[in-house]
Scaffold this active site. Sequence first.
Site, mmCIF file in Angstrom:
data_model
loop_
_atom_site.group_PDB
_atom_site.id
_atom_site.type_symbol
_atom_site.label_atom_id
_atom_site.label_comp_id
_atom_site.label_asym_id
_atom_site.label_seq_id
_atom_site.Cartn_x
_atom_site.Cartn_y
_atom_site.Cartn_z
ATOM 1 N N LEU A 124 0.892 -1.161 0.000
ATOM 2 C CA LEU A 124 0.000 0.000 0.000
ATOM 3 C C LEU A 124 0.922 1.201 0.000
ATOM 4 O O LEU A 124 1.911 1.221 0.747
ATOM 5 C CB LEU A 124 -0.871 0.020 1.262
ATOM 6 C CG LEU A 124 -2.022 -0.978 1.330
ATOM 7 C CD1 LEU A 124 -2.616 -1.005 2.728
ATOM 8 C CD2 LEU A 124 -3.103 -0.627 0.304
ATOM 9 N N ASP A 125 0.642 2.205 -0.832
ATOM 10 C CA ASP A 125 1.544 3.349 -0.864
ATOM 11 C C ASP A 125 1.510 4.084 0.480
ATOM 12 O O ASP A 125 0.662 3.816 1.334
ATOM 13 C CB ASP A 125 1.246 4.277 -2.050
ATOM 14 C CG ASP A 125 -0.099 4.964 -1.959
ATOM 15 O OD1 ASP A 125 -0.299 5.743 -1.005
ATOM 16 O OD2 ASP A 125 -0.950 4.743 -2.829
ATOM 17 N N GLU A 126 2.430 4.982 0.656
ATOM 18 C CA GLU A 126 2.649 5.615 1.962
ATOM 19 C C GLU A 126 1.392 6.242 2.552
ATOM 20 O O GLU A 126 1.120 6.117 3.745
ATOM 21 C CB GLU A 126 3.755 6.670 1.835
ATOM 22 C CG GLU A 126 4.125 7.314 3.157
ATOM 23 C CD GLU A 126 5.267 8.318 3.004
ATOM 24 O OE1 GLU A 126 5.608 8.961 4.021
ATOM 25 O OE2 GLU A 126 5.805 8.472 1.893
ATOM 26 N N SER A 181 -1.751 5.523 1.748
ATOM 27 C CA SER A 181 -2.882 4.592 1.818
ATOM 28 C C SER A 181 -2.801 3.796 3.111
ATOM 29 O O SER A 181 -1.759 3.720 3.750
ATOM 30 C CB SER A 181 -2.873 3.658 0.606
ATOM 31 O OG SER A 181 -3.048 4.408 -0.574
ATOM 32 N N ARG A 211 -5.801 4.932 -7.196
ATOM 33 C CA ARG A 211 -5.698 6.399 -7.233
ATOM 34 C C ARG A 211 -5.686 6.914 -8.673
ATOM 35 O O ARG A 211 -6.317 7.923 -8.994
ATOM 36 C CB ARG A 211 -4.431 6.857 -6.492
ATOM 37 C CG ARG A 211 -4.494 6.636 -4.990
ATOM 38 C CD ARG A 211 -3.198 7.088 -4.313
ATOM 39 N NE ARG A 211 -3.237 6.817 -2.896
ATOM 40 C CZ ARG A 211 -3.791 7.630 -1.990
ATOM 41 N NH1 ARG A 211 -4.356 8.760 -2.366
ATOM 42 N NH2 ARG A 211 -3.778 7.306 -0.710
#
Length: 195
Positions: free
Chosen positions: A52-54, A56, A157
Amino acid sequence: MNAENSTHKHFKLYKPDGYLSQFINNSKKRRNKKLLGELYNFPEGTMSIGRLDEMSEGLLLLTTDGKVSAAVTSSKYEKEYIVQVSGDITEGAINEMRNGLTIPINGKQYDTKPCTAFKLHKTPQFPERQKAIRSSRHGETSWLSISIREGKFRQVRKMTAKVGFPTLRLVRIRIGNYHLEDMQPGQVAPINISQ
């Protein structure tokens, strides 16, 4: 493979926003980033299954077994995200995402596979974020569920931005049959994972 008859360990984690989905920060540009190892005393060799990106948050599975990691990141496992977007998302925009659209991935155009997506008519009750989302005075927002069987970099996103409704908050609530349930940010629970 069942964790009970294996030396491998598996976990689920509610990854808070502001953490990288990794244990080692190899980037000189991104110093002082928060890493998963700060949340729990994981056994040596633990890796996140996917990312999961930072900014998220939500469900992240972890394992010490590379074969399990490969299986769970495959298209066999559907991933469900609850997403807050800027604006009152339209049925037309949701249909575009359902049918697949073209987004940039690593400098190339990528056609997403058809997915399940629908608008939520009640605001979900998630814990407060560490970094607040913009206030309501900056305009209307809406919530939707998106389920995909792929997981390109920042895909959800990019999908919502492509249809004109940028993502403000993204929470993964399900990977296959594993659910976030009522976990709190930073909470870790041992689980069994079978392939």
